[in-house]
Design an enzyme around this catalytic site. Sequence first.
Site, mmCIF file in Angstrom:
data_model
loop_
_atom_site.group_PDB
_atom_site.id
_atom_site.type_symbol
_atom_site.label_atom_id
_atom_site.label_comp_id
_atom_site.label_asym_id
_atom_site.label_seq_id
_atom_site.Cartn_x
_atom_site.Cartn_y
_atom_site.Cartn_z
ATOM 1 N N PRO A 90 0.805 -1.224 0.000
ATOM 2 C CA PRO A 90 0.000 0.000 0.000
ATOM 3 C C PRO A 90 0.836 1.271 0.000
ATOM 4 O O PRO A 90 0.321 2.350 -0.280
ATOM 5 C CB PRO A 90 -0.840 -0.120 1.284
ATOM 6 C CG PRO A 90 -0.103 -1.087 2.144
ATOM 7 C CD PRO A 90 0.564 -2.039 1.214
ATOM 8 N N GLU A 117 1.352 -7.775 9.217
ATOM 9 C CA GLU A 117 1.424 -6.334 9.430
ATOM 10 C C GLU A 117 2.245 -5.613 8.359
ATOM 11 O O GLU A 117 2.024 -4.448 8.062
ATOM 12 C CB GLU A 117 2.029 -6.050 10.812
ATOM 13 C CG GLU A 117 2.065 -4.579 11.190
ATOM 14 C CD GLU A 117 0.679 -3.968 11.309
ATOM 15 O OE1 GLU A 117 0.555 -2.735 11.189
ATOM 16 O OE2 GLU A 117 -0.285 -4.733 11.527
ATOM 17 N N ARG A 154 -3.268 -9.149 -20.701
ATOM 18 C CA ARG A 154 -4.179 -8.803 -21.794
ATOM 19 C C ARG A 154 -3.533 -7.866 -22.815
ATOM 20 O O ARG A 154 -4.036 -7.711 -23.927
ATOM 21 C CB ARG A 154 -5.462 -8.194 -21.236
ATOM 22 C CG ARG A 154 -5.279 -6.853 -20.565
ATOM 23 C CD ARG A 154 -6.569 -6.391 -19.891
ATOM 24 N NE ARG A 154 -7.669 -6.313 -20.829
ATOM 25 C CZ ARG A 154 -7.877 -5.308 -21.663
ATOM 26 N NH1 ARG A 154 -7.022 -4.286 -21.679
ATOM 27 N NH2 ARG A 154 -8.897 -5.298 -22.486
ATOM 28 N N ASP A 169 -8.973 1.000 -24.850
ATOM 29 C CA ASP A 169 -9.391 0.893 -23.455
ATOM 30 C C ASP A 169 -9.355 2.235 -22.747
ATOM 31 O O ASP A 169 -8.574 3.122 -23.096
ATOM 32 C CB ASP A 169 -8.469 -0.069 -22.686
ATOM 33 C CG ASP A 169 -8.734 -1.508 -23.051
ATOM 34 O OD1 ASP A 169 -9.829 -1.800 -23.542
ATOM 35 O OD2 ASP A 169 -7.831 -2.335 -22.859
#
Length: 250
Positions: A90, A117, A154, A169
């Site tokens: 993150p 953690e 893809r 896209d």
Amino acid sequence: MKIDILTLFPEMFDGVLSSSILKKAAEKQIVTYHVVNFREFSNDKHQSVDDYPYGGGAGMVLKPQPIFDAVAHLKQKSENTQPRVILMCPQGERYTQKKAEELAEEDHLILICGHYEGYDERIRTIVTDEISIGDFVLTGGEIGALAVVDSVVRLLPGVLGNENSPIMDSFSSGLLEHPHYTRPADFRGLKVPDVLLSGNHRLIEQWRMKESLRRTWERRPDLLENYPLTPEQKEWLQEWEKGNYSSSDS
């Protein structure tokens, strides 16, 4: 392309990697997947991969040794001596279509899925990229890794039936994708725009560009901050900001 995934929960990848486009890509031998439980590389008798953090605090931290050894093992087996080693985290850079396109140029990716953690900080010394799929926290890196794998595979030549599909896209051009319609032309009173039925490809392309720009302006105006607008596109935006929409806009 070769994709290695280091995880404590390899079963989480079984269904996704053996379905749909990802499965077809592997069957065509465009990509190979190798999911590795890095617990197997732990060098203690209990095969532990985590420990208490120095200084105290909540939760457990992934130890460096199993991941260091797992990555080293995968590098030794690789024809590419410099694979991209990606830490799902993150705290990493926010994932974008541009990043997916960059990774799709590589021959070998190693993705590390964290848990608990967090990581021992020294693990960051053996990675080339740290990636976050958004400003939220998951229980582990597996879902994020699957998102990265899907978005990259893809883009590989030969994976999609239409080679132009990735080009059109959302985000690939810097804008969101234009609306799509299929048969019937009139569904419960909801009609397909006349221009799409006209057969005039020049007008259709203009309509698609205009709708792509408008959808981006309405939903993701932040994407326009650095987008190189043409004089015509600037005029469209000025009219929309005034609340002016022509009949051909719908």
